[in-house]
Design a protein around this motif. Structure first.
Motif, PDB file in Angstrom:
ATOM      1  N   ARG A   1       0.849  -1.183   0.000  1.00  0.00           N
ATOM      2  CA  ARG A   1       0.000   0.000   0.000  1.00  0.00           C
ATOM      3  C   ARG A   1       0.889   1.239   0.000  1.00  0.00           C
ATOM      4  O   ARG A   1       1.935   1.269   0.645  1.00  0.00           O
ATOM      5  CB  ARG A   1      -0.904  -0.027   1.229  1.00  0.00           C
ATOM      6  CG  ARG A   1      -1.840  -1.235   1.246  1.00  0.00           C
ATOM      7  CD  ARG A   1      -2.483  -1.430   2.613  1.00  0.00           C
ATOM      8  NE  ARG A   1      -1.478  -1.797   3.607  1.00  0.00           N
ATOM      9  CZ  ARG A   1      -1.681  -1.759   4.909  1.00  0.00           C
ATOM     10  NH1 ARG A   1      -2.833  -1.336   5.379  1.00  0.00           N
ATOM     11  NH2 ARG A   1      -0.738  -2.105   5.758  1.00  0.00           N
TER      12      ARG A   1
ATOM     13  N   TYR B   1      -0.855  10.885  -3.279  1.00  0.00           N
ATOM     14  CA  TYR B   1      -0.298  10.577  -1.964  1.00  0.00           C
ATOM     15  C   TYR B   1       1.208  10.822  -1.931  1.00  0.00           C
ATOM     16  O   TYR B   1       1.745  11.380  -0.971  1.00  0.00           O
ATOM     17  CB  TYR B   1      -0.607   9.129  -1.577  1.00  0.00           C
ATOM     18  CG  TYR B   1      -0.316   8.835  -0.116  1.00  0.00           C
ATOM     19  CD1 TYR B   1      -1.320   8.924   0.837  1.00  0.00           C
ATOM     20  CD2 TYR B   1       0.966   8.490   0.315  1.00  0.00           C
ATOM     21  CE1 TYR B   1      -1.063   8.684   2.178  1.00  0.00           C
ATOM     22  CE2 TYR B   1       1.239   8.257   1.651  1.00  0.00           C
ATOM     23  CZ  TYR B   1       0.221   8.352   2.572  1.00  0.00           C
ATOM     24  OH  TYR B   1       0.491   8.116   3.903  1.00  0.00           O
TER      25      TYR B   1
ATOM     26  N   HIS C   1       0.842   4.058   1.365  1.00  0.00           N
ATOM     27  CA  HIS C   1       1.110   4.756   2.625  1.00  0.00           C
ATOM     28  C   HIS C   1       1.946   3.917   3.591  1.00  0.00           C
ATOM     29  O   HIS C   1       2.443   4.433   4.586  1.00  0.00           O
ATOM     30  CB  HIS C   1      -0.217   5.117   3.306  1.00  0.00           C
ATOM     31  CG  HIS C   1      -0.987   3.907   3.744  1.00  0.00           C
ATOM     32  ND1 HIS C   1      -1.789   3.194   2.885  1.00  0.00           N
ATOM     33  CD2 HIS C   1      -1.044   3.268   4.935  1.00  0.00           C
ATOM     34  CE1 HIS C   1      -2.309   2.166   3.524  1.00  0.00           C
ATOM     35  NE2 HIS C   1      -1.876   2.185   4.770  1.00  0.00           N
ATOM     36  N   ASP C   2       2.095   2.619   3.313  1.00  0.00           N
ATOM     37  CA  ASP C   2       2.765   1.710   4.242  1.00  0.00           C
ATOM     38  C   ASP C   2       4.268   1.761   3.981  1.00  0.00           C
ATOM     39  O   ASP C   2       4.842   0.879   3.350  1.00  0.00           O
ATOM     40  CB  ASP C   2       2.209   0.298   4.054  1.00  0.00           C
ATOM     41  CG  ASP C   2       2.515  -0.615   5.234  1.00  0.00           C
ATOM     42  OD1 ASP C   2       3.311  -0.209   6.104  1.00  0.00           O
ATOM     43  OD2 ASP C   2       1.965  -1.725   5.281  1.00  0.00           O
TER      44      ASP C   2
ATOM     45  N   HIS D   1      -8.602  -0.812   5.739  1.00  0.00           N
ATOM     46  CA  HIS D   1      -7.659  -0.252   6.698  1.00  0.00           C
ATOM     47  C   HIS D   1      -7.203  -1.317   7.690  1.00  0.00           C
ATOM     48  O   HIS D   1      -7.993  -2.144   8.148  1.00  0.00           O
ATOM     49  CB  HIS D   1      -8.331   0.894   7.447  1.00  0.00           C
ATOM     50  CG  HIS D   1      -7.482   1.520   8.513  1.00  0.00           C
ATOM     51  ND1 HIS D   1      -6.347   2.240   8.229  1.00  0.00           N
ATOM     52  CD2 HIS D   1      -7.609   1.531   9.866  1.00  0.00           C
ATOM     53  CE1 HIS D   1      -5.813   2.688   9.362  1.00  0.00           C
ATOM     54  NE2 HIS D   1      -6.563   2.266  10.367  1.00  0.00           N
TER      55      HIS D   1
ATOM     56  N   GLU E   1      -5.371   7.286   3.471  1.00  0.00           N
ATOM     57  CA  GLU E   1      -4.676   6.155   2.837  1.00  0.00           C
ATOM     58  C   GLU E   1      -5.217   5.860   1.444  1.00  0.00           C
ATOM     59  O   GLU E   1      -4.511   5.283   0.614  1.00  0.00           O
ATOM     60  CB  GLU E   1      -4.837   4.903   3.703  1.00  0.00           C
ATOM     61  CG  GLU E   1      -4.164   4.987   5.058  1.00  0.00           C
ATOM     62  CD  GLU E   1      -4.555   3.842   5.969  1.00  0.00           C
ATOM     63  OE1 GLU E   1      -4.024   3.783   7.096  1.00  0.00           O
ATOM     64  OE2 GLU E   1      -5.395   3.003   5.565  1.00  0.00           O
TER      65      GLU E   1
ATOM     66  N   HIS F   1      -8.329   6.035   7.004  1.00  0.00           N
ATOM     67  CA  HIS F   1      -8.506   5.293   5.758  1.00  0.00           C
ATOM     68  C   HIS F   1      -8.724   6.233   4.576  1.00  0.00           C
ATOM     69  O   HIS F   1      -8.276   5.948   3.461  1.00  0.00           O
ATOM     70  CB  HIS F   1      -9.688   4.331   5.884  1.00  0.00           C
ATOM     71  CG  HIS F   1      -9.896   3.466   4.682  1.00  0.00           C
ATOM     72  ND1 HIS F   1      -8.932   2.610   4.201  1.00  0.00           N
ATOM     73  CD2 HIS F   1     -10.960   3.346   3.841  1.00  0.00           C
ATOM     74  CE1 HIS F   1      -9.385   1.976   3.139  1.00  0.00           C
ATOM     75  NE2 HIS F   1     -10.607   2.419   2.887  1.00  0.00           N
TER      76      HIS F   1
END
Length: 224
Positions: free
Chosen positions: A3, A63, A5-6, A153, A56, A53
C-alpha cells in the motif's frame, strides 16, 4: 501488493531527520489544516479510523506528491463529500446562505480546550478474553491486510507481517480499526504491546540488536 502509505522500514527513503526542538508547524496554514480537521471530526459523521482510511485511499500519485497536511486536507475533502456534509460545489465556493443541518454541532473556540483534554479514548469493555500474556511468543499474520474488507484499513504494518515477537504488555480491549474504519462496528478486542528484534523485521538491519515495539490487536497474532 504494498500500500502506498505503508512506508515503514522501506529501503531507499533516506534517514529520518528529527524536527528541530520546539518546532511543530512548518507553515501557518498547517495550524489551520489541523484545526479544520478536528472541527470537522466533531460533527460526528466519521471516526478516527475512517479519517485515516480516507487519507490512505488517496490516489497513489497524489499521496506521494502531497505533503503531510496536504494529505490531511485531501482526505478531509473526500470525507466531507462522501458523507454528505458538503458537495463539490460547496468546496468550490458555492456556499448556501441557509444554515447547515449540522450547524448546531460546530466546535466553538471556547469548547476546544475541553474537547482536546477529553481526547477520544478507544478502550472498551468486551467479552473477548485475551489469549496471550506477557512473555508469550507470537507471530503476526503473514500478510498485512484487512481480513474483513478487501483493500481496507489495518494497523498491521507491512514490515511486521509474518514476524515473530514477544508479548510485552496487555493493554486491555480496544476498538478494532479494521472494523471501525468501514462502519462495521467497533468490534473491540485485546490489544498488546509486542516487541520484535530488528533482525526479525529486516534482512539487513543497521543495528540488529535494536528492538521495535508495536501495539497489535489479537486477531493480528497467532502463537509462535
Amino acid at each position: 501488493m504494498s500500500r502506498v502509505h505503508d512506508m515503514g522500514g522501506r529501503f531507499g527513503d533516506g534517514p529520518v531527520v528529527p524536527e528541530p526542538e520546539g518546532e511543530v508547524f512548518h507553515a501557518e496554514w498547517h495550524k489551520r489544516a489541523l484545526a479544520v480537521t478536528l472541527a470537522s471530526g466533531s460533527l460526528g459523521q466519521w471516526n478516527i479510523d475512517i479519517s485515516r482510511h480516507a487519507r490512505e485511499s488517496l490516489a497513489p500519485m497524489d499521496y506521494t506528491a502531497f505533503t503531510y497536511y496536504e494529505k490531511w486536507m485531501a482526505g478531509l475533502a473526500e470525507l466531507l463529500v462522501a458523507r454528505g456534509v458538503l458537495t463539490e460545489a460547496d468546496l468550490a465556493g458555492g456556499t448556501d446562505a441557509d444554515p447547515h443541518p449540522l450547524a448546531d454541532r460546530k466546535l466553538t473556540a471556547e469548547a476546544v480546550p475541553e474537547v482536546l483534554a477529553r481526547g477520544g479514548p478507544a478502550d472498551r469493555d468486551s467479552d473477548t478474553a485475551p489469549v496471550f500474556k506477557p512473555g508469550d511468543r507470537v507471530v503476526t499474520r503473514r500478510l498485512a491486510q484487512n481480513t474483513l474488507v478487501a483493500g481496507g484499513h489495518t494497523r498491521l504494518p507491512r514490515y511486521a507481517a509474518g514476524a515473530r515477537g514477544e508479548i510485552l504488555r496487555y493493554h486491555g480491549t480496544h476498538v478494532l480499526p479494521d472494523s471501525n474504519a468501514h462502519d462495521l462496528g467497533e468490534a473491540p478486542e485485546p490489544l498488546y504491546a509486542v516487541v520484535f528484534p530488528a533482525s526479525e523485521l529486516w534482512a539487513q538491519p543497521e543495528h540488529p540488536n535494536d528492538e521495535v515495539v508495536l501495539d497489535l490487536w489479537q486477531s493480528y497474532l497467532a502463537p509462535a
